[in-house]
Design a protein around this motif. Structure first.
Motif, short mmCIF file in Angstrom:
data_model
loop_
_atom_site.label_atom_id
_atom_site.label_comp_id
_atom_site.label_asym_id
_atom_site.label_seq_id
_atom_site.Cartn_x
_atom_site.Cartn_y
_atom_site.Cartn_z
N ALA A 18 0.84 -1.20 0.00
CA ALA A 18 0.00 0.00 0.00
C ALA A 18 0.87 1.25 0.00
N LEU A 19 1.96 1.23 0.75
CA LEU A 19 2.88 2.37 0.75
C LEU A 19 3.55 2.55 -0.61
N LEU A 20 3.94 1.46 -1.24
CA LEU A 20 4.54 1.56 -2.57
C LEU A 20 3.57 2.15 -3.58
N ALA A 21 2.32 1.70 -3.51
CA ALA A 21 1.31 2.25 -4.42
C ALA A 21 1.06 3.72 -4.13
N ALA A 22 1.06 4.09 -2.85
CA ALA A 22 0.84 5.49 -2.49
C ALA A 22 1.98 6.38 -2.97
N VAL A 23 3.19 5.91 -2.81
CA VAL A 23 4.34 6.69 -3.29
C VAL A 23 4.29 6.84 -4.80
N ALA A 24 3.95 5.76 -5.50
CA ALA A 24 3.85 5.84 -6.96
C ALA A 24 2.75 6.82 -7.37
N ALA A 25 1.62 6.78 -6.69
CA ALA A 25 0.53 7.70 -7.03
C ALA A 25 0.94 9.15 -6.76
N GLY A 26 1.63 9.38 -5.66
CA GLY A 26 2.08 10.74 -5.35
C GLY A 26 3.09 11.26 -6.36
N VAL A 27 4.02 10.40 -6.74
CA VAL A 27 5.03 10.81 -7.73
C VAL A 27 4.38 11.07 -9.08
N LEU A 28 3.48 10.20 -9.49
CA LEU A 28 2.81 10.40 -10.78
C LEU A 28 1.96 11.66 -10.77
N ALA A 29 1.31 11.94 -9.66
CA ALA A 29 0.52 13.17 -9.56
C ALA A 29 1.42 14.39 -9.64
N ARG A 30 2.56 14.32 -8.97
CA ARG A 30 3.50 15.45 -8.98
C ARG A 30 4.07 15.65 -10.39
N LEU A 31 4.37 14.55 -11.07
CA LEU A 31 4.87 14.67 -12.45
C LEU A 31 3.81 15.22 -13.39
N ASP A 32 2.56 15.01 -13.04
CA ASP A 32 1.46 15.51 -13.86
C ASP A 32 1.20 16.99 -13.62
N GLY A 33 1.90 17.57 -12.66
CA GLY A 33 1.77 19.00 -12.43
C GLY A 33 0.91 19.36 -11.23
N ALA A 34 0.56 18.40 -10.42
CA ALA A 34 -0.25 18.68 -9.24
C ALA A 34 0.61 19.35 -8.17
N THR A 35 -0.03 20.14 -7.32
CA THR A 35 0.70 20.75 -6.22
C THR A 35 1.03 19.69 -5.18
N ARG A 36 1.91 20.04 -4.25
CA ARG A 36 2.30 19.06 -3.23
C ARG A 36 1.12 18.60 -2.37
N PRO A 37 0.26 19.52 -1.91
CA PRO A 37 -0.88 19.04 -1.12
C PRO A 37 -1.81 18.10 -1.91
N THR A 38 -2.01 18.39 -3.18
CA THR A 38 -2.85 17.54 -4.02
C THR A 38 -2.20 16.17 -4.21
N ALA A 39 -0.90 16.16 -4.43
CA ALA A 39 -0.19 14.89 -4.59
C ALA A 39 -0.26 14.07 -3.31
N LEU A 40 -0.14 14.73 -2.16
CA LEU A 40 -0.25 14.02 -0.89
C LEU A 40 -1.65 13.47 -0.67
N MET A 41 -2.66 14.22 -1.09
CA MET A 41 -4.04 13.72 -0.96
C MET A 41 -4.24 12.50 -1.85
N ARG A 42 -3.71 12.53 -3.05
CA ARG A 42 -3.83 11.36 -3.94
C ARG A 42 -3.08 10.16 -3.38
N ALA A 43 -1.91 10.42 -2.81
CA ALA A 43 -1.15 9.32 -2.20
C ALA A 43 -1.90 8.74 -1.00
#
Length: 66
Positions: A18-43
């Protein structure tokens, strides 16, 4: 004692995946241009979904195997 060890290892694996999936989702969101809070929410959402899925599968298997 071996059942407890097996349960603890299974829980550790579920949390690790679950942590690996969360980190991947956060990184992908950040690469997509999301802000840090948004990337953390997605993670966080991804982590919660992974743990919830594991709980549902465990409950279903317990009902089927009982």
């Amino acid at each position: 004692m071996t059942h407890l060890a097996l349960v603890l290892v299974a829980v550790a694996l579920v949390v690790a995946f679950a942590l690996l999936a969360a980190v991947a989702a956060g990184v992908l969101a950040r690469l997509d241009g999301a802000t840090r809070p948004t990337a953390l929410m997605r993670a966080g959402t991804t982590f919660a979904a992974g743990v919830t899925l594991a709980a549902v599968v465990t409950q279903t298997l317990a009902l089927v195997l009982a």
